[in-house]
Enzyme design. Structure first.
Site, short mmCIF file in Angstrom:
data_model
loop_
_atom_site.label_atom_id
_atom_site.label_comp_id
_atom_site.label_asym_id
_atom_site.label_seq_id
_atom_site.Cartn_x
_atom_site.Cartn_y
_atom_site.Cartn_z
N CYS A 115 4.98 3.63 -9.02
CA CYS A 115 5.13 4.85 -8.26
C CYS A 115 5.92 5.80 -9.11
O CYS A 115 7.04 5.51 -9.50
CB CYS A 115 5.87 4.57 -6.96
SG CYS A 115 5.83 5.97 -5.87
N LYS A 150 1.24 -3.64 -10.09
CA LYS A 150 0.46 -2.40 -9.96
C LYS A 150 0.89 -1.42 -11.04
O LYS A 150 2.03 -0.99 -11.10
CB LYS A 150 0.65 -1.78 -8.58
CG LYS A 150 -0.22 -0.54 -8.39
CD LYS A 150 -0.46 -0.21 -6.94
CE LYS A 150 -1.30 1.05 -6.80
NZ LYS A 150 -1.47 1.44 -5.39
C1 FMN Z 1 -0.98 9.21 0.65
C2 FMN Z 1 -0.88 8.13 -0.36
C3 FMN Z 1 0.19 7.25 -0.33
C4 FMN Z 1 0.30 6.25 -1.29
N1 FMN Z 1 1.34 5.38 -1.23
C5 FMN Z 1 1.40 4.35 -2.12
C6 FMN Z 1 2.41 3.37 -2.03
O1 FMN Z 1 3.26 3.40 -1.15
N2 FMN Z 1 2.43 2.38 -2.96
C7 FMN Z 1 1.50 2.29 -3.94
O2 FMN Z 1 1.54 1.37 -4.74
N3 FMN Z 1 0.51 3.19 -4.04
C8 FMN Z 1 0.44 4.22 -3.15
N4 FMN Z 1 -0.58 5.12 -3.24
C9 FMN Z 1 -1.57 5.00 -4.32
C10 FMN Z 1 -2.81 4.28 -3.85
O3 FMN Z 1 -2.50 2.96 -3.45
C11 FMN Z 1 -3.86 4.24 -4.96
O4 FMN Z 1 -3.33 3.56 -6.06
C12 FMN Z 1 -4.28 5.63 -5.41
O5 FMN Z 1 -4.37 6.50 -4.30
C13 FMN Z 1 -5.61 5.63 -6.17
O6 FMN Z 1 -6.66 5.20 -5.38
P1 FMN Z 1 -7.66 6.21 -4.60
O7 FMN Z 1 -8.15 7.20 -5.60
O8 FMN Z 1 -8.73 5.33 -4.05
O9 FMN Z 1 -6.86 6.87 -3.54
C14 FMN Z 1 -0.70 6.12 -2.30
C15 FMN Z 1 -1.77 7.00 -2.30
C16 FMN Z 1 -1.88 7.99 -1.35
C17 FMN Z 1 -3.07 8.92 -1.41
#
Ligand code: FMN
Ligand code: FAD
Ligand code: FAD
Ligand code: FMN
Ligand code: FES
Ligand code: FES
Lengths: 300, 261, 300, 261
Positions: A115, A150
């Site tokens: 993160c 991650k």
């Molecule tokens: C609103 C939001 C909150 C997220 N919160 C976290 C989180 O708390 N921990 C984490 O590891 N990734 C978090 N992510 C990242 C997602 O798990 C993921 O890695 C990222 O969105 C890429 O995938 P996508 O393109 O399918 O959304 C978050 C993503 C979004 C959009």
């Protein structure tokens, strides 16, 4: 796992049970939890971009105790394995938190070392192989559950970070978290999220993350969970060909709240239609004329 | 909440900036109350990527219809505006917590501005049905943007309109008007939506007259259903700031808890 | 410069003169040239992605002699300053090439230290501050023309690379080249570009590059030329607010071949409509509540 | 080349997979020749991002019309297919080098497959106008996909059709047919488009009979005008491979230079 489809951390919660049958998912993944309750960032926390979104939620968390007390029993209703995502500020805190949430009902831990710690200009543990090795080693010692590291796509060489995590004892890698990004509202001249910068997700990032999965697959020997911009069964196949044993779906849950269920169904149909008896045969099967086609299954 | 694939019944301009959309889907009105919203997918494809939250403007259970009144503003609402009768609309809802009417209340005051009128219209209907008298102050840029005045009058509301073009919509003009209404009609509760300035004004009156109040709040949304914490705003819980989700903990909040809109 | 709009290297050539008046552009930027003629990569060299494209052209070049003999005189017809982009395999070759193309008619050099050298898994000089310092220092010694260092968005900390380039004598930074990316055709199971990986450009990358411009602006004292996904005057303003003194337009030239001319016109109208007397007042003027609003003009 | 904003005159299905599009724009036929193409923007917005290259199917100078015949295949052509009469179409062209007819030639043979028929149709028209006799072998999946046979016959061509459904379109079937035509009609030059297999076949015949030949080649395109080198393919220049741009150095190339399609 029943199938390689699971939600991405932060885009899934108990509410999803109201619209899809959580038993159908390959796994369940919680929002990253911190030891103590946390407020998260100031708003606005989200801004849309072309084929993507920037979020700067900043990990709002009810804390690990609340998670163990409420969420873990809730998810225990469902057959799908539960992966708890953990977030902390120091390697020691990561290890302590890992121990704390290694409770019955939790099947694996996802260590969110990616993160973008936004107070530090987007840096995170997973920007550096040594830091990654250190934190994963400590977590490894503090829990007997499988651990997933991650990774962040903001790092120079994600495959090297993945290798460091593997050496430190990670059982799988999640590739990847969001790309550090920014947009500016030109009318107000303010950053469009309160935190100035945030994480970019959605279809726009897919080609970057597919590349990272591909590169990482060439270097590591543990399964990779692909994550970034997946919105369809075709995207799932693309990630698997690049080297992912499973995938996580994030932003698409917002676009289409029943999307994961649809993709799981589409994947079954795809396999039948294309005569694929073992879906894991696809893993790493991209014909790049340079490497053997071996697939690894992701199992708990 | 549920994902519906509704059929567009009408989608027409009602002023130079607003459109009225009516959608049919079997069972869609189930559980819908005033103040709740639907998360609408304005187009297939990924630009714009996300859904758009839209308040329920009218609930017609007998005909399985939900109506919206929306401002054609950016890319999403523009595409929504291009929908034709017969087109399919992907709707997710109803979402959030709506307005509540205490059975003890006899008179309520509503203060709405712009698209806030859309959000408050079904409350006026509900109040009418429950025999609660509504005093409504409706504010907009121009008289033609005050779209629901007639509808609200039909529901039994007493309506005052103020506009920017007539110079009657300033906080300083509206303030004494509201005080007069509150004092004259023994108002039991205050409701508002659509303007930060007016919300703060009404909050001050809620304090002054010790009246309960409710406000429908807006914030950019991701999931719309409480999972992502994208839509969080700070509210005042007895002196401590708490982060609440507009989509799930709201969009209707207690007026006295409002801090930073 | 008349205005802050110029084409991005590799997306512009002499042919553009047939459809827009090159005199209206802030500057002209050539495709990266190598010392000797080069074939470039095998095809397919291009694949579309969601709101973007991956290119793996791999620098097909007629060589520096041909450039000096044909292109430089061609562009001399136009009032706009000419920037020649150079590419080489070693720091010494970069310096020699810089000297070779520092001929009359050339107003500045853009040092492309960011083209993902695709044979090396996407690595390039601009992935590392020391390498960057070394190559820019050598180039600095070999030419008296202004030099722009073109950075890569694939690096950990672009701002640090920018700082290294500044210390080595760069006069401006171009932020940035393409993001290393990959897509796979799931029917053929082959990478969709012949070179397996390629560079992602277009609107999808804008939020990432705006962020990098913003971060770099906070660290360096030389002008920044923003480049990535710009398709409208609003995008130009966004980049300027983030810290860009000028911008380059790449992929959008393919979408809309007369687009740069339109954006230049729109920018004039925007300035008038918003009462902006000096467009450079916008540079870095984002209200992030943390830094002074100072703008630097990019001048030759 | 120039950017035109044409007006769609018609855009209709001519078989289950192909559409015929006609566009009007003042001056648009200026400089257009058979084998050239336009780069079409299939939709506003950024998905799909890039233009789509489409061969000129018909040139109607008197009415300022350019026609296209296209296969509705992926996202871009699907959106193109949604265009309605009266809609505006952003067209960039004419681009590339077209076919050339040597004044000395009396008989030419064309071999077209699938959408290659669209590309070769205006050549047949041109040949007709210049009194050159055309022998055309047209290949497609089904008889209904052979769209220009009538048009080509009207232009004076002698047309043979072969199809997959009738089992007549295999290389082994077409090969003797072509040899017979070449030998019988004293063919002066060979032309092809639309199939890799058939191009290689025709190349071998060009060598065998020492005939000049031209082929229209396809490749994914960025700029369409020669700047970006995205569309490069390798061609054989007297034994040395050279990288040529399909958009500018082609799309029509000498048949004998073809190496890797
Ligand atoms: C609103 C939001 C909150 C997220 N919160 C976290 C989180 O708390 N921990 C984490 O590891 N990734 C978090 N992510 C990242 C997602 O798990 C993921 O890695 C990222 O969105 C890429 O995938 P996508 O393109 O399918 O959304 C978050 C993503 C979004 C959009
Ligand atoms: C609970 C709720 C109910 C609403 N009800 C109505 C209604 O009944 N009628 C109506 O006209 N509008 C209503 N809005 C506002 C409406 O959602 C926005 O006007 C709309 O999202 C704008 O989308 P756009 O693409 O046209 O604009 P853009 O400005 O291009 O949108 C860009 C992004 O910002 C978000 N956004 C912009 N404005 C708002 C806003 N005010 N609230 C939340 N997100 C926003 C969009 O969702 C999108 O993600 C409501 C908002 C909320 C939160
Ligand atoms: C010079 C030239 C002339 C052409 N003339 C015709 C014609 O007259 N009629 C016709 O039906 N088709 C023609 N094509 C092919 C046509 O351009 C493609 O079918 C079209 O681009 C497919 O777009 P899509 O979005 O529907 O498909 P998708 O497969 O979704 O396209 C994805 C990407 O691949 C590219 N692409 C896919 N197929 C081709 C192809 N065959 N050639 C080049 N790029 C491709 C697209 O441009 C796009 O960038 C021509 C191609 C070229 C190069
Ligand atoms: C087809 C293509 C070729 C390119 N060639 C070069 C090049 O030769 N040298 C270079 O420095 N950048 C090259 N680039 C990168 C662009 O100059 C630019 O940095 C990048 O495309 C991002 O800008 P955009 O999103 O506006 O396209 C190329 C980009 C494209 C799309
Ligand atoms: S929009 Fe996701 S929690 Fe409110
Ligand atoms: S498409 Fe750009 S050179 Fe051909």
């Amino acid at each position: 796992m029943k199938n390689p489809i699971m939600p991405a951390s932060g885009t899934f919660a108990e509410e999803m049970a109201e619209i899809i049958d959580l038993n159908t998912l390959g796994a369940l993944v919680t929002k990253s939890v911190t030891k103590s309750p946390r407020m998260g960032n100031k708003g606005p926390r989200m801004a849309e971009t072309t084929a993507g979104m920037i979020n700067a939620v900043g990990i709002q968390s009810k804390g690990a105790d609340a998670l163990c007390k409420n969420s873990v029993p809730f998810y225990a209703q469902f057959a799908s394995p539960l992966i708890v995502s953990i977030s902390a500020d120091t390697a020691e805190d990561f290890a302590a938190l890992a121990a704390q949430v290694s409770v019955p009902g939790v099947d694996a831990l996802e260590v969110n070392i990616s993160c973008p710690n936004l107070e530090d200009d987007g840096r995170s543990y997973a920007m550096d192989p040594h830091q990654t090795h250190r934190v994963i080693s400590l977590v490894r010692k503090s829990t007997s559950l499988p651990i997933f590291a991650k990774l962040t796509p903001n790092a120079n060489a994600v495959a090297d970070i993945g290798l460091a995590a593997e050496h430190a004892g990670a059982d799988a890698l999640v590739v990847a978290n969001t790309l550090l990004a920014m947009s500016i509202n030109i009318s107000t001249r303010r950053p469009s999220v309160g935190n100035v910068m945030g994480g970019l997700s959605g279809p726009c990032i897919k080609p970057v993350i597919v590349r990272m999965v591909y590169q990482t697959y060439k270097k590591v020997n543990i399964p990779i969970i692909g994550c970034g911009g997946i919105c369809s069964v075709e995207d799932v196949i693309e990630y698997m060909l690049a080297g992912a044993s499973a995938v996580q779906i994030g932003t698409y849950n917002f676009v289409n709240p029943t999307g994961m269920a649809q993709i799981i169904q589409d994947l079954e149909e795809y396999a039948i239609k294309n005569g694929i008896s073992k879906i894991t045969d696809l893993v790493g099967a991209v014909q790049d004329d340079s490497r053997d086609f071996t697939g690894e299954a992701l199992a708990f | 909440m549920q994902q519906y694939h509704g059929t567009v019944l009408l989608n027409q301009w009602v002023s130079s900036r607003y459109k009225h959309l009516a959608v049919h889907a079997p069972g869609i009105t189930t559980g819908c109350t005033a103040g709740q919203f639907f998360h609408l997918r304005c187009a297939d494809g990924f630009v714009p990527l996300l859904r758009r939250p839209m308040s329920i403007y009218r609930i017609v259970p007998k005909q399985d219809e939900i109506h919206f009144l929306y401002h054609v503003k950016g890319a999403g609402t523009q595409l929504l505006g291009e929908m034709q009768q017969g087109d399919r609309l992907d709707m997710f809802g109803p979402l959030g917590h709506g307005f509540t009417l205490d059975p003890k209340w006899k008179n309520i005051l509503i203060l709405a501005r712009g698209v806030g009128l859309a959000t408050l219209a079904p409350l006026v209907q509900l109040a009418g049905e429950q025999g609660v008298k509504v005093y409504a102050v409706l504010s907009a840029r121009t008289e033609s943007d005050i779209l629901s005045a007639t509808y609200m009058r039909d529901c039994g509301a007493e309506v005052i309109t103020v506009t920017d073009e007539s110079g009657t919509s300033g906080v300083d003009d509206v303030h004494p008007m509201l005080e007069a209404l509150i004092e004259m009609h023994e108002v039991d509760a205050l409701f508002t939506c659509g303007s930060k300035r007016l919300t703060y004004l009404l909050q001050s009156l809620a304090l002054k007259y010790n009246l309960p109040g409710q406000v429908a709040v807006e914030e950019n949304m991701g999931c719309g259903m409480g999972m992502c914490y994208c839509c969080v705003k700070q509210f005042n819980h007895n002196g401590t700031p708490v982060n609440l989700r507009v989509c799930k903990d709201g969009p209707v909040f207690s007026l006295k808890e409002v801090m930073n809109l």
